[in-house]
Design a protein around this motif. Structure first.
Motif, PDB file in Angstrom:
ATOM      1  N   VAL A  23       6.606   1.120  -3.008  1.00  0.00           N
ATOM      2  CA  VAL A  23       6.269  -0.105  -3.741  1.00  0.00           C
ATOM      3  C   VAL A  23       5.714   0.284  -5.102  1.00  0.00           C
ATOM      4  N   PRO A  24       5.870  -0.576  -6.105  1.00  0.00           N
ATOM      5  CA  PRO A  24       5.269  -0.285  -7.414  1.00  0.00           C
ATOM      6  C   PRO A  24       3.763  -0.120  -7.291  1.00  0.00           C
ATOM      7  N   ALA A  25       3.218   0.796  -8.053  1.00  0.00           N
ATOM      8  CA  ALA A  25       1.782   1.060  -7.971  1.00  0.00           C
ATOM      9  C   ALA A  25       0.959  -0.193  -8.221  1.00  0.00           C
ATOM     10  N   PHE A  26       1.382  -1.030  -9.177  1.00  0.00           N
ATOM     11  CA  PHE A  26       0.579  -2.204  -9.524  1.00  0.00           C
ATOM     12  C   PHE A  26       0.564  -3.244  -8.404  1.00  0.00           C
ATOM     13  N   ALA A  27       1.498  -3.135  -7.452  1.00  0.00           N
ATOM     14  CA  ALA A  27       1.585  -4.119  -6.368  1.00  0.00           C
ATOM     15  C   ALA A  27       1.122  -3.551  -5.033  1.00  0.00           C
ATOM     16  N   ALA A  28       0.447  -2.406  -5.039  1.00  0.00           N
ATOM     17  CA  ALA A  28       0.138  -1.703  -3.786  1.00  0.00           C
ATOM     18  C   ALA A  28      -1.274  -1.950  -3.265  1.00  0.00           C
TER      19      ALA A  28
ATOM     20  N   GLY B 188      -4.253  -3.085  -1.160  1.00  0.00           N
ATOM     21  CA  GLY B 188      -4.319  -3.530   0.220  1.00  0.00           C
ATOM     22  C   GLY B 188      -3.351  -2.841   1.151  1.00  0.00           C
ATOM     23  N   ARG B 189      -2.523  -1.949   0.622  1.00  0.00           N
ATOM     24  CA  ARG B 189      -1.564  -1.239   1.456  1.00  0.00           C
ATOM     25  C   ARG B 189      -2.158   0.098   1.895  1.00  0.00           C
ATOM     26  N   VAL B 190      -1.613   0.643   2.999  1.00  0.00           N
ATOM     27  CA  VAL B 190      -2.097   1.911   3.546  1.00  0.00           C
ATOM     28  C   VAL B 190      -1.199   3.042   3.046  1.00  0.00           C
ATOM     29  N   VAL B 191      -1.815   4.070   2.469  1.00  0.00           N
ATOM     30  CA  VAL B 191      -1.066   5.180   1.878  1.00  0.00           C
ATOM     31  C   VAL B 191      -0.393   6.005   2.967  1.00  0.00           C
TER      32      VAL B 191
ATOM     33  N   LYS C 297      -5.495   5.994   3.746  1.00  0.00           N
ATOM     34  CA  LYS C 297      -6.514   5.201   3.077  1.00  0.00           C
ATOM     35  C   LYS C 297      -5.928   3.868   2.588  1.00  0.00           C
ATOM     36  N   LEU C 298      -6.781   2.859   2.584  1.00  0.00           N
ATOM     37  CA  LEU C 298      -6.388   1.557   2.070  1.00  0.00           C
ATOM     38  C   LEU C 298      -6.514   1.575   0.547  1.00  0.00           C
ATOM     39  N   LEU C 299      -5.457   1.168  -0.128  1.00  0.00           N
ATOM     40  CA  LEU C 299      -5.474   1.194  -1.590  1.00  0.00           C
ATOM     41  C   LEU C 299      -6.298   0.028  -2.122  1.00  0.00           C
ATOM     42  N   SER C 300      -7.280   0.344  -2.952  1.00  0.00           N
ATOM     43  CA  SER C 300      -8.153  -0.653  -3.568  1.00  0.00           C
ATOM     44  C   SER C 300      -7.701  -0.883  -5.011  1.00  0.00           C
ATOM     45  N   PRO C 301      -8.217  -1.927  -5.663  1.00  0.00           N
ATOM     46  CA  PRO C 301      -7.911  -2.102  -7.081  1.00  0.00           C
ATOM     47  C   PRO C 301      -8.286  -0.881  -7.914  1.00  0.00           C
TER      48      PRO C 301
END
Length: 294
Positions: A27-32, A34-37, A160-164
């Motif tokens: 997924v694009p980095a800017f839209a990731a 809340g996603r799990v790495v 890890k969960l991606l944060s802003p």
């Protein structure tokens, strides 16, 4: 007696130990957020990319200031050009200083930045002169290339969960996209013959109650950014429960009701009949006491 109810940490550990990993997607980095790495993203660019000023002030060569003292100040010519962020600077010659903004590239010929608050400058003969009464240490207020993040460094750990903040870090380090676990598909099943799917049907069934569980869980899933895949209401009948609990496309099944020890608590038995393993379950046990004549 039934099995002891596990504490929260134990229950979470059991879930993590038995939950299968979901497949991945890019997924694009800017839209990731809340996603799990799934695969740690690596920095494609150093941060910062160049020698950058950490403060507003004056870029200069430290060796020119070594003999500066209160009794014998060192004077430097302030060049007219201004070092703005995003602009490639021109080189400085010996004895020159240039005003510079935070984040701007430090020009060749300078190895230090004197902060604005400590600078004393005056107009002399149509030009500006910087006067120093103490030496400026080499490297002062300069961020070196890769000081924050070197190129090739992992940015966010697997799982890890991606944060802003993580999104900002990836974009700053030139990462255009990241491999994450896909969203899990969630199926919601509300059980109970007493539940009505909507308020309109209550007039025909005065003993029933609205099914508030399903909408509540849908809202809870939306609140954490997780869309539900499908929903179903099943009466307290084994065949209806079997049909409701089967969804080959679902990754997570959330059901409400039917798990205690009553005659109509059919969920545990139905799950086992369908081949599920129950790793944790605790229910109230009823002790039936009969008199001697019974």
């Amino acid at each position: 007696m039934g099995r002891a109810r596990p504490d929260v940490d134990t229950a979470l550990r059991i879930l993590r130990d038995h939950a299968p990993e979901l497949s991945t997607e890019m997924v694009p980095a800017f839209a990731a957020s809340g996603r799990v790495v799934a695969t740690p993203p690596l920095a494609q660019l150093p941060v910062p990319r160049f020698r950058a000023s950490a403060m507003d002030g004056f870029a200069l060569a430290s060796d020119f200031t070594l003999r500066a003292s209160a009794d014998d100040p060192v004077h430097m010519l302030v060049v007219e050009r201004y070092g703005a962020a995003g602009v490639s600077p021109e080189s400085l010659r010996a004895g020159e200083a240039a005003r510079i903004a935070t984040g701007a590239p430090v020009p060749d010929g300078a190895d230090s930045v004197l902060i604005e608050e400590k600078a004393v400058s005056t107009m002399v003969g149509g030009g500006r002169r910087l006067s120093l009464t103490t030496p400026v240490p080499a490297g002062s207020n300069i961020r070196l290339p890769g000081e924050d993040v070197p190129a090739g460094a992992p940015l966010v750990a697997r799982g890890k969960l991606l944060s802003p903040a993580g999104i900002g870090l990836m974009v700053a380090a030139g990462v255009p996209e990241v491999e994450v676990r896909r969203w899990p598909r969630v199926r919601l099943v509300s059980t109970g013959s007493e539940l009505a799917a909507d308020a309109a049907s209550l007039d025909h069934h005065p003993a029933r109650i609205p099914d508030s569980n399903g909408p509540m869980l849908m809202a809870a899933l939306r609140e954490i950014g997780l869309p539900y895949h499908s929903s179903h209401h099943a009466a307290d009948e084994a065949n209806q429960l079997e049909k409701g609990l089967i969804d080959q496309d679902a990754d997570i099944l959330i059901s409400t009701g039917g798990v205690s020890a009553g005659d109509f608590d059919l969920i545990p038995g139905t799950l086992e009949k369908l081949g599920a393993t129950i790793h944790l379950h605790a229910s109230r046990q009823t002790n039936i006491v009969r008199d001697a004549s019974g």
